[in-house]
Scaffold this active site. Structure first.
Site, PDB file in Angstrom:
ATOM      1  CG  ASN A 149      -4.920  -5.071  -4.552  1.00  0.00           C
ATOM      2  OD1 ASN A 149      -5.180  -4.264  -3.652  1.00  0.00           O
ATOM      3  ND2 ASN A 149      -4.581  -4.693  -5.766  1.00  0.00           N
ATOM      4  CG  HIS A 174      -6.845   1.073  -2.419  1.00  0.00           C
ATOM      5  ND1 HIS A 174      -7.100  -0.257  -2.222  1.00  0.00           N
ATOM      6  CD2 HIS A 174      -6.046   1.137  -3.514  1.00  0.00           C
ATOM      7  CE1 HIS A 174      -6.477  -0.978  -3.151  1.00  0.00           C
ATOM      8  NE2 HIS A 174      -5.840  -0.163  -3.951  1.00  0.00           N
ATOM      9  CE1 TYR A 219       1.907   2.238  -3.608  1.00  0.00           C
ATOM     10  CE2 TYR A 219       0.343   2.259  -1.808  1.00  0.00           C
ATOM     11  CZ  TYR A 219       0.731   1.801  -3.048  1.00  0.00           C
ATOM     12  OH  TYR A 219      -0.066   0.926  -3.734  1.00  0.00           O
ATOM     13  CG  HIS A 261       6.032   4.084   1.654  1.00  0.00           C
ATOM     14  ND1 HIS A 261       6.023   3.802   0.312  1.00  0.00           N
ATOM     15  CD2 HIS A 261       7.132   4.854   1.862  1.00  0.00           C
ATOM     16  CE1 HIS A 261       7.075   4.369  -0.262  1.00  0.00           C
ATOM     17  NE2 HIS A 261       7.773   5.003   0.653  1.00  0.00           N
TER      18      HIS A 261
HETATM   19 FE1  HDD Z   1      -1.627   1.133  -4.698  1.00  0.00          FE
HETATM   20  C1  HDD Z   1      -3.149   2.741  -2.144  1.00  0.00           C
HETATM   21  C2  HDD Z   1      -2.543  -1.896  -3.348  1.00  0.00           C
HETATM   22  C3  HDD Z   1      -0.412  -0.492  -7.478  1.00  0.00           C
HETATM   23  C4  HDD Z   1      -0.413   4.041  -5.857  1.00  0.00           C
HETATM   24  N1  HDD Z   1      -2.670   0.552  -3.071  1.00  0.00           N
HETATM   25  C5  HDD Z   1      -3.201   1.362  -2.122  1.00  0.00           C
HETATM   26  C6  HDD Z   1      -3.836   0.581  -1.104  1.00  0.00           C
HETATM   27  C7  HDD Z   1      -3.667  -0.730  -1.444  1.00  0.00           C
HETATM   28  C8  HDD Z   1      -2.918  -0.745  -2.677  1.00  0.00           C
HETATM   29  C9  HDD Z   1      -4.168  -1.925  -0.681  1.00  0.00           C
HETATM   30  C10 HDD Z   1      -4.590   1.131   0.095  1.00  0.00           C
HETATM   31  C11 HDD Z   1      -3.723   1.190   1.315  1.00  0.00           C
HETATM   32  C12 HDD Z   1      -4.540   1.672   2.493  1.00  0.00           C
HETATM   33  O1  HDD Z   1      -5.392   0.919   2.963  1.00  0.00           O
HETATM   34  O2  HDD Z   1      -4.348   2.826   2.887  1.00  0.00           O
HETATM   35  N2  HDD Z   1      -1.574  -0.798  -5.320  1.00  0.00           N
HETATM   36  C13 HDD Z   1      -1.891  -1.898  -4.570  1.00  0.00           C
HETATM   37  C14 HDD Z   1      -1.458  -3.091  -5.255  1.00  0.00           C
HETATM   38  C15 HDD Z   1      -0.872  -2.696  -6.422  1.00  0.00           C
HETATM   39  C16 HDD Z   1      -0.928  -1.250  -6.455  1.00  0.00           C
HETATM   40  C17 HDD Z   1      -1.631  -4.501  -4.727  1.00  0.00           C
HETATM   41  C18 HDD Z   1      -0.246  -3.519  -7.494  1.00  0.00           C
HETATM   42  C19 HDD Z   1       0.295  -4.661  -7.321  1.00  0.00           C
HETATM   43  N3  HDD Z   1      -0.632   1.684  -6.370  1.00  0.00           N
HETATM   44  C20 HDD Z   1      -0.189   0.859  -7.378  1.00  0.00           C
HETATM   45  C21 HDD Z   1       0.585   1.629  -8.336  1.00  0.00           C
HETATM   46  C22 HDD Z   1       0.605   2.924  -7.866  1.00  0.00           C
HETATM   47  C23 HDD Z   1      -0.165   2.924  -6.640  1.00  0.00           C
HETATM   48  C24 HDD Z   1       1.248   1.068  -9.569  1.00  0.00           C
HETATM   49  C25 HDD Z   1       1.253   4.148  -8.424  1.00  0.00           C
HETATM   50  C26 HDD Z   1       2.234   4.172  -9.269  1.00  0.00           C
HETATM   51  N4  HDD Z   1      -1.828   3.070  -4.140  1.00  0.00           N
HETATM   52  C27 HDD Z   1      -1.179   4.093  -4.728  1.00  0.00           C
HETATM   53  C28 HDD Z   1      -1.330   5.398  -3.986  1.00  0.00           C
HETATM   54  C29 HDD Z   1      -2.242   4.975  -2.787  1.00  0.00           C
HETATM   55  C30 HDD Z   1      -2.464   3.509  -3.031  1.00  0.00           C
HETATM   56  C31 HDD Z   1      -1.799   6.544  -4.831  1.00  0.00           C
HETATM   57  C32 HDD Z   1      -3.525   5.768  -2.582  1.00  0.00           C
HETATM   58  C33 HDD Z   1      -3.602   6.069  -1.110  1.00  0.00           C
HETATM   59  C34 HDD Z   1      -2.345   5.617  -0.564  1.00  0.00           C
HETATM   60  O3  HDD Z   1      -1.554   5.118  -1.565  1.00  0.00           O
HETATM   61  O4  HDD Z   1      -2.001   5.687   0.593  1.00  0.00           O
HETATM   62  O5  HDD Z   1      -0.099   5.855  -3.539  1.00  0.00           O
END
Ligand code: HDD
Length: 688
Positions: free
Chosen positions: A146, A72, A360, A337
């Site tokens: 999402n 993202h 997060y 988060h």
């Molecule tokens: Fe995630 C970012 C949505 C599964 C780990 N995720 C992130 C963002 C969105 C989502 C919208 C961007 C937020 C922003 O604008 O800063 N993610 C989802 C959805 C998931 C999902 C809807 C499943 C239903 N994500 C998911 C899993 C993991 C992560 C299973 C890890 C185990 N996601 C992350 C992250 C991020 C992230 C690595 C990257 C940047 C951030 O968090 O701030 O922690």
């Protein structure tokens, strides 16, 4: 835009620094009289180390970047508010921001793509993030969702594998922001749990026309908890007021070159222009005792609860009405988060959700450089913060007092524990079981809902899905991966598997497998009842000799209904109307393209139409708009002939000809634009 004066806006006001007043200074406040020449002995001498302004300026610049989000990374954000319709949800949750009628809770929303780097194009085929931070008076609640209601995997421990698969391949970092490559599809063929989500990803949902025209989903099943401690399962949905609309795949690829900031710009311009995007929050509620009544597991994030089984209950509206002042400070530093929950909302045992609870916070620590990122203005709650957390990188608070501990007589027991019922308490869920690494059997069906999605699509949606699979798999170099995906598709639908196989040189499955016939009309974009021309962009092609009254009539009529009409000509400036009028040109044709508009209109004026007929850019503009299913209109016999020369069938669905002065003409054109696209009118021209 001016701020709306919410508690969050007042808080942010303290951090704004004006760039257009005062003297230039160093970071130490020392005034600077020359920022263009380094200090040196003699005009041609070497630069001196003692030049503190030079060193500070370059050092700060060298440190300007922070790590982009691991997923993202590319996004756009805006502020606004959420307002519940009434207090009826208090039967299920004690969350005040959802149950206090008229209470406006400030929000920050960040939309994003998933796979691409921070500088990648907006219109790639991808899931879109829809993350909302509610600055409630009980603390921050982040709904990190999402634009698709399911996910690729069931357990978060697979997330690094999935992300490595979809990101550019490790040896050459190709392709950027694209799922059409071997590693992603290898993961898909080996992990059938991806199939439902892949159906969504291959559908037009993955190429939204605008962030303002896409749904949002919390994806997981969460819990509501009421004042008496009773829990109800809940799924969160956002529905856009402007309807759910998508681009055409061929179009998205061209937009990626002509305007890589297409979705970001669209959001920014709509808010600047006062067309505030709006969504309705809806919830699906499942009583605790009904947890096991479905033929899938509520804790499985690869499943939806069909709206026909559990209808959506409207809760309130989200309005985005202010663009950030500074992209980096706000949008880039926004830290969401999923564990940020407020009283009345709790998590469930969904193994995908559980992994996110760890990820997060962890990612923000590295991305934002330490444990104090909650103090960054965009992340700060409006609810007061009081605790004994101290020090750390980038500490902005000056904590007073002679102790930082609990319990403490020195601080007189402050800050006091909240024992009046206002504290967050976890739902006292009964948990029992042996420690084990095993997926529940109730997570075992990977195909029924993929089939449900396919069955629910209209003919044109199915065509687009087949075309998308063919495109993506056509870029996969290993034939065993293509074959593996077709084998999985055969469990979804025989016709789909055959149609895809035929396009990618794979032997189609011989025998049709037994699949169910159920459908869920709510899944189709074709059944979305929302129509309208508000904020739609209409290109008016003109040259000298144009009928200025045609231009005016269409601009006033459709503009009056909220559309944005722009006159395009070979050159910027103005063209001369047939009666000598000056008709302002918004853009030169060479600086834009049909892909950046929703509809095209050719006004009358024989000389103008004749000139357009000699102009390859103008002809291509019309042909391409038609090919992409857009509304096309022309006034007068010459304009109609020009449309036909450009390959437009007259008459055809979404094609309007006639006298611009007649209300039937403008009404028909309005209707054609309001329908978004006309994919049924001529299948030969529809990219399928
Ligand atoms: Fe995630 C970012 C949505 C599964 C780990 N995720 C992130 C963002 C969105 C989502 C919208 C961007 C937020 C922003 O604008 O800063 N993610 C989802 C959805 C998931 C999902 C809807 C499943 C239903 N994500 C998911 C899993 C993991 C992560 C299973 C890890 C185990 N996601 C992350 C992250 C991020 C992230 C690595 C990257 C940047 C951030 O968090 O701030 O922690």
């Amino acid at each position: 835009m001016t701020s709306e004066g919410t508690a969050k806006d007042q808080q942010l006001a303290n951090f704004r620094v004006k760039a257009d007043e005062g003297n230039l200074t160093t970071d130490q406040g020392i005034r600077v009289d020359d920022t263009d020449n380094t200090l040196r002995p003699g005009e041609r001498g070497p630069s001196l180390l003692q030049d503190f302004h030079f060193r500070e300026k370059i050092t700060h610049f060298d440190h300007e970047r922070i790590p982009e989000r691991v997923v993202h990374a590319r996004g756009a954000g805006a502020y606004g508010y959420f307002e519940p319709y009434d207090g009826s949800l208090s039967e299920f949750t004690k969350a005040r921001f959802l149950t206090t009628p008229g209470l406006r809770t400030p929000v920050f929303v960040r939309f994003s793509t998933v796979a691409g780097s921070r500088g990648s194009a907006d219109t790639v085929r991808d899931v879109r993030g829809f993350a909302t931070k509610f600055y409630t008076d009980e603390g921050n609640f982040d709904l990190v969702g999402n634009n698709m209601p399911v996910f690729f995997i069931q357990d978060g421990i697979k997330f690094p594998d999935f992300v490595h698969a979809v990101k550019p391949e490790p040896h050459n970092e190709i392709p950027q922001a694209a799922s059409a490559h071997d590693t992603l599809w290898d993961f898909v063929q080996l992990q059938p749990e991806t199939m439902h989500m892949m159906m969504w990803l291959m559908s037009d949902r993955a190429i939204p026309r605008s962030y303002r025209m896409m749904q949002g989903f919390g994806v997981h099943t969460f819990r509501f908890v009421d004042a008496g401690g009773r829990s109800t399962f809940v799924k969160f949905h956002w529905k856009p007021k402007l309807g759910i609309h998508s681009l055409v795949w061929d179009e998205t690829q061209k937009i990626a070159g002509k305007d890589p900031d297409y979705n970001r710009r669209d959001l920014w311009e709509a808010i600047e222009g006062g067309d505030f995007p709006e969504w309705e929050l809806g919830v699906q509620l499942v009583p605790e005792e009904d947890e096991h009544k479905f033929d899938f597991d509520l804790l499985d994030s690869t499943k939806i609860i069909p709206e026909e089984e559990v209808p959506l209950r409207p809760v309130g509206r989200l309005v985005l009405d202010r663009n950030p002042d500074n992209f980096f400070a706000e949008t880039e530093q926004a830290a969401f988060h999923i564990a940020n929950v407020v009283p009345g909302i709790d998590v469930t045992n969904d193994p995908l959700l559980q992994a996110r609870l760890f990820s997060y916070l962890d990612t923000q620590l590295i991305r934002l450089g330490g444990p104090n990122f909650h103090q960054i203005p965009v992340n700060r709650p409006v609810a007061p913060i009081a605790n004994h957390h101290r020090d750390g990188y980038h500490q902005m608070f000056i904590h007073q007092g002679e102790a930082a501990q609990h319990p403490s007589t020195v601080l007189g027991g402050c800050p006091a524990l909240a024992t009046d019922g206002s504290a967050y308490t976890f739902y006292p869920q009964q948990v029992d079981g042996r420690t084990i690494r095993k997926r529940a059997e109730s997570f075992g069906d990977h195909y029924s809902q993929a089939t449900l999605f396919w069955n629910s699509m209209s003919v044109w949606e199915k065509k687009h899905i087949v075309a998308a699979f063919r495109f993506e798999l056509g870029k996969v170099t290993r034939s065993h991966i293509r074959e593996g995906v077709v084998r999985n598709l055969a469990h979804v639908d025989h016709h789909l598997a055959v149609a895809v196989a035929e396009g990618i040189g794979v032997a189609p499955p011989e025998r049709a497998e037994e699949t169910h016939k159920r459908s869920s009309p709510a899944l189709s974009q074709a059944t979305d009842p929302v129509r309208g021309v508000a904020t739609r962009k209409i290109a008016i092609l003109a040259a000298d000799g144009v009928d200025a009254s045609d231009v005016m009539l269409v601009t006033e009529s459709l503009g009056g209904r909220g559309a944005v009409c722009e006159v395009l000509a070979a050159r910027d400036g103005a063209v001369q109307g047939a009666g000598g009028e000056r008709v302002e040109v918004a853009k030169a044709l060479t600086t834009t393209g049909s892909v950046l508009y929703d509809a095209v209109y050719v006004p009358g004026g024989d000389k103008s139409v004749a000139t357009l007929g000699e102009d390859g850019d103008a002809l291509h503009f019309i042909t391409e708009a038609y090919k992409h299913g857009k509304a096309v209109a022309g006034s007068g016999a010459a304009a109609q002939a020009l449309l036909e020369r450009a390959g437009v069938a007259v008459p055809a669905e979404g094609v309007v000809t006639g006298d611009a002065a007649a209300s039937e003409f403008t009404d028909a054109f309005t209707e054609a634009v309001a329908s978004h696209r006309h994919f049924n009118r001529d299948s030969e021209h529809v990219p399928a």
